[in-house]
Design a protein around this motif. Structure first.
Motif, PDB file in Angstrom:
ATOM      1  N   LEU C  40      30.297  43.319  -6.274  1.00 30.65           N
ATOM      2  CA  LEU C  40      28.977  44.090  -6.364  1.00 30.65           C
ATOM      3  C   LEU C  40      28.378  43.952  -7.877  1.00 30.65           C
ATOM      4  O   LEU C  40      28.735  43.122  -8.446  1.00 30.65           O
ATOM      5  N   ASN C  41      26.866  44.620  -7.548  1.00 29.11           N
ATOM      6  CA  ASN C  41      26.250  44.029  -9.013  1.00 29.11           C
ATOM      7  C   ASN C  41      26.206  45.339  -9.856  1.00 29.11           C
ATOM      8  O   ASN C  41      26.371  45.202 -11.221  1.00 29.11           O
ATOM      9  N   ASN C  42      26.023  46.372  -9.270  1.00 30.06           N
ATOM     10  CA  ASN C  42      26.080  47.544 -10.143  1.00 30.06           C
ATOM     11  C   ASN C  42      25.878  48.956  -9.545  1.00 30.06           C
ATOM     12  O   ASN C  42      26.448  48.899  -8.263  1.00 30.06           O
ATOM     13  N   ALA C  43      25.868  50.135 -10.272  1.00 32.00           N
ATOM     14  CA  ALA C  43      26.140  51.451  -9.426  1.00 32.00           C
ATOM     15  C   ALA C  43      25.398  51.635  -8.258  1.00 32.00           C
ATOM     16  O   ALA C  43      25.727  52.451  -7.227  1.00 32.00           O
ATOM     17  N   GLN C  44      24.247  50.718  -8.012  1.00 36.93           N
ATOM     18  CA  GLN C  44      23.318  50.731  -7.042  1.00 36.93           C
ATOM     19  C   GLN C  44      24.367  50.544  -5.582  1.00 36.93           C
ATOM     20  O   GLN C  44      23.736  50.784  -4.548  1.00 36.93           O
ATOM     21  N   ASP C  45      25.194  49.879  -5.841  1.00 33.28           N
ATOM     22  CA  ASP C  45      26.008  49.234  -4.614  1.00 33.28           C
ATOM     23  C   ASP C  45      27.188  50.241  -4.347  1.00 33.28           C
ATOM     24  O   ASP C  45      27.867  49.895  -3.365  1.00 33.28           O
TER      25      ASP C  45
END
Lengths: 387, 171, 352
Positions: C40-45
């Protein structure tokens, strides 16, 4: 697939600047006992306790759930302490609800509080931080520039805030629990009060109160055990965004708009002004009413102030969408509890239990809380009817 | 003899706790430079925005900010308020102005004092410049700048605030 | 009830002092590590974020707000926070998943206890009217508890030293440990008392740092195609605050929580117990009914490094690691909060 849950008991304390007759434990217990009585239940009927309050530094008690477990009948039970800055009263209600909505618990007690007389909130909010400029600005100093920007954009007349300040205190005068009892407050009096952080005058700002608010939330199967009508939880949402980032919209934060859209979708609301009967919204500085009217979709952008000026949000004026009939944060503000008071007062409305500040026939109400640099939002929609 | 003895309903229990405070690595780099009288921001590698004071990450992207950008000490008023409440240990007398200022070349504002101005003339878009304390008083803090004062430059249009280059508003 | 899986875990090194690293700088590497483990990339995921921290450790109100800057919370995210060890943030996240409002959650905890004098700071957890003004520090309270155990013949000083020696030896395999190594019982017993009967070695070394974890539904774990461990049971209980009104030699709340979590329903191959003091590990292991077949604190436990506000989450993470590596198929993790084990959380983890 969430278990259906409802508020079956609500308890509050009388909000005052100083409750010198009770300790912190006594204060929270009073609200809890009131909630249990309201639900016609005993301590043994509660499976878990969820408490919330603003920063520990306010009263100087580190992790107060450790000290308060006995007062809240929680020994031998699960206890959780939520802390999401100013929205904590609201998010605590949401976390409490999730205990039941997850199917893991059948009935929980949730309490939020602040004993500001035993603390120094101004200090705690503005402790000089090393390496930073110490401005002692507090919440007012942070929000005043944002309000000023709203005024510039919307070209609202200067007295919109004054009108809200009067309206909410007149509402508060209907509520025997309210800290500020100002039934004779006038626009002139507010206008002449001292300007604290231009454009926020003294009487346009919230008081500092001691108080606690408690609710009992139960799963559908247990709701009938409590005699009074329940407030069914029809939607729950929370959103956060960073305090500051390049290009952040501060007047109408995205997190607030997204949170509202989420909770409305769950509750089947497409036009909040029409679909809701009333709202309890976190307005600590008067201008936040027109600003939140826009942020929450009750009025188009730039026109929230028109709704306020028209009297639509006033119970006394017979408005069609009364806001803060309890008196709101402008009338009582125990910071850690204020968010939950909004949620609880919304529930009182749809239970037909709001006494002298009842909106006739209220069936669907919004409870709203925000915190931090207007970056943390918690909202719920409660209804008299099951979904 | 005093007949009226009041019940004791509370006690004062002062709490004194000492802490060692660290600003963090990125803020520390900023503070070392400000001690030299130089304002530096840090740029986010993804969105390219410049943050001052830097906190170590771009809050929008959630990644570390590294590139240092030297900034002038001229700024634009993004918003402000006039405060009636005094600041402990600060000679400035209410009513005074605190403002959210955006330095030329930066993309977010920081809060600071304004002075040497007519409070009623402070407005959004106004150009200001830092008034520094004497060099021998400089330390690791933003308040090496005593306050900002208005300067004679054209106002910045509202929609341009926060987007200026380090050279300011082009004429 | 919906099954919840752990798919990623990371912990920072346990540092005596994190030096010039603020909250954001402490948290970000751990978040990036767990995102990377899952791709994943960041908390958006993830669908939900919950953290645990305590302002008073750093001496600044709203310390957790600073942590939000490490998440990439634009556009806005669903995020919450408990002023407790992140093990309880995990608990809140499980509720969110089980009510169907999230398929995945990021959990993290952090603390810079080195900023203040922790044992003194924790004295302010006590009843503000009767106890806090006495400034009874956390080590003294634990020492009272140890004294009771010794006087009743329930443990010996040698038992306590054995806990320390075992944990330090186990910590040799823990790259994050602050304290590790072979040390003899005799050397330990020869140490002078710190707050008798506790020696310095009986006290878990407090550390600055952060830990992070990603949990999700089993369906989501399969979609991400990552190895996972199931949380088959989790519960927590608190006891009375009045030290004189509970048996400090036992942990009733741990036993209760263990029952609800189903500890005894299968073999406990490994137990990671958050014991800030050596004698407390013994109390906990007895309350959990652990036998000789259970390896206790193979990571070294908090004795290797006590990450305040993250140690509980780390215990869960250490069991998770051993399950996904195939070392074990079932384990128990424990977290504690409050003076003398007042509040305890027990989680049972199993392989998929």
């Amino acid at each position: 697939m969430a278990t259906l849950a409802a508020v079956v008991g609500i308890g509050q304390t009388r909000y005052k600047s100083r409750r010198g007759d009770v300790s912190i434990a006594g204060l929270v217990r009073e609200a809890a006992v009131n909630a249990l009585k309201d639900a016609d239940l005993g301590w043994d009927d509660i499976d878990a306790v969820i408490i919330g309050k603003a920063p520990d530094m306010f009263e100087g008690v580190v992790m107060p759930e450790i000290y308060l477990t006995d007062a809240l009948g929680c020994n031998g039970k699960p206890m959780l302490r939520v802390h999401t800055a100013g929205s904590v009263g609201g998010s605590t209600a949401l976390v409490a609800a999730s205990h039941v909505q997850s199917g893991m618990f059948k009935r929980v007690l949730t309490v939020t509080f602040e004993k500001q007389s035993e603390s120094n909130a101004m200090w705690a909010l503005s402790t000089p931080q090393p390496f930073s400029v110490h401005l002692n600005a507090g919440a007012g100093g942070y929000f005043a520039p944002i309000i000023r920007e709203y005024m510039r954009r919307s070209k609202a007349p200067y007295d919109v805030g004054i009108k809200v300040a009067v309206k909410d205190r007149l509402h508060g005068a209907r509520n025997p629990l309210s800290h500020l009892q100002l039934p004779k407050i006038t626009m002139q009096e507010v206008e002449e009060s001292m300007m604290l952080w231009d454009p926020i005058r003294f009487l346009e700002a919230c008081p500092s109160s001691d108080g606690a608010c408690a609710m009992v939330i139960a799963a559908e199967e247990l709701v009938a055990q409590s005699p009074k009508p329940p407030a069914w939880i029809r939607g729950v949402a929370m959103r956060s965004e960073p305090t500051m980032y390049a290009g952040r919209e501060e007047v109408s934060p995205q997190a607030g708009r997204d949170c509202a859209a989420d909770v409305y979708r769950q509750a089947g609301i497409s036009d909040p002004r029409k679909d809701l009967d009333c709202a309890e919204v976190y307005v600590p500085f008067s201008w936040y009413e027109p600003m939140w009217l826009e942020n929450l979709g009750f009025a188009p952008q730039g026109e929230g102030w028109k709704l306020t000026m028209s009297g639509a949000t006033s119970l006394d004026d017979g408005g069609d969408i009364p806001w803060n009939c309890s008196g709101g944060v402008l009338s009582s503000n125990p910071i850690g509890a204020s968010g939950m008071i909004r949620f609880a007062e919304a529930a009182r409305q749809v239970r037909g239990d709001a006494g002298n500040h009842q909106v006739e026939g209220a069936k669907l109400a919004l409870g709203h809380a925000y915190g931090g640099g207007a970056q943390f939002f918690a909202m719920w929609v409660v209804g008299a009817e099951k979904p | 003899m005093n007949d009226q003895v009041e019940d004791i309903t509370g006690i004062e229990t002062p709490v004194y706790l000492h802490y060692h405070f660290t600003a963090g690595s990125a803020p520390a780099r900023f503070l070392r430079r400000i001690k030299e009288g130089v304002l530096t921001g840090q740029r986010c590698p993804r969105c390219r925005n410049v943050y001052i004071p830097p906190r170590g990450s771009c809050p929008a992207c959630g990644i570390p900010t590294e590139d240092e950008v030297v900034l002038p000490d001229k700024a634009t008023v993004q918003s402000f308020t006039v405060v009636a409440i005094p600041i402990p240990n600060n000679p400035i007398k209410p009513p005074f102005v605190i403002a959210n200022l955006v330095l030329d070349g930066a993309n977010i504002s920081f809060i600071h004092l304004m002075s040497e101005c007519d409070n009623s003339e402070v407005h959004i878009g106004q150009r200001v410049q830092a008034v520094w304390k004497p060099v021998d008083e400089w330390t690791y803090a933003m308040d090496n700048i005593r306050y900002f004062r208005p300067i004679d430059e054209p106002d910045v249009p509202v929609d341009r605030i926060g987007t200026l280059a380090t050279t300011g508003l082009e004429t | 009830m919906k099954d919840v899986a752990i798919v990623a875990f990371s912990q920072s090194d346990c540092l005596a002092q994190a030096g010039a690293a603020n909250e954001v700088e402490l948290i970000m590497p751990q978040l990036q590590a767990v995102f990377q483990q899952v791709g994943l990339n960041n908390a958006q995921d993830v669908d939900f974020v919950c953290s645990g921290s305590c302002d008073y450790l750093q001496g600044a109100a709203f310390a957790f707000v600073a942590g939000v800057d490490a998440l990439g919370a634009v556009p806005p995210i669903k995020e919450s926070h408990v002023e407790m060890d992140a093990a309880w943030a995990l608990y809140e996240s499980i509720l969110k998943i089980r009510m169907g409002h999230a398929e995945s959650a990021l959990v993290y905890g952090f603390g810079r206890a080195s900023s203040g004098n922790l044992r003194t700071v924790l004295s302010q957890q006590l009843d503000p009217y009767y106890l806090a003004p006495l400034w009874i520090d956390s080590i003294s309270l634990a020492a009272l508890q140890a004294r009771m155990l010794l006087d009743r013949g329930l443990v010996t000083e040698r038992d306590m030293a054995e806990v320390v020696a075992r944990c330090r030896r186990n910590a040799l395999n823990n790259p994050h440990a602050r304290l590790s190594g072979e040390i003899s019982i005799e050397t330990l017993l020869a140490e002078p008392g710190l707050v008798a009967p506790l020696r310095k070695s009986d006290c878990a070394p407090v550390a600055d740092g952060a830990a992070a974890m990603i949990i999700c539904t089993v369906e989501q774990a399969r979609e991400w195609a990552v190895p996972f461990a199931l949380i088959s049971g989790i519960d927590h209980r608190i006891e009375t605050h009045n030290l004189g009104m509970r048996d400090l030699c036992d942990s009733v709340s741990t036993r209760l929580a263990a029952g609800t979590a189903g500890v005894a329903q299968g073999p406990v191959e490994v137990a990671e117990l958050y014991a800030p003091f050596s004698h407390q590990e013994i109390i906990l292991s007895r309350a959990l009914g652990l036998g000789a077949d259970t390896e206790i604190n193979p990571s070294g436990g908090a004795m290797a490094g006590n990450l305040m506000m993250a140690s509980g989450l780390s215990r869960i993470g250490e069991v998770f690691r051993r399950i996904v590596s195939g070392d074990i198929s079932r384990g128990v993790a424990h977290a504690t909060s409050g003076p003398c084990l007042q509040h305890n959380l027990v989680a049972v983890l199993e392989s998929a």
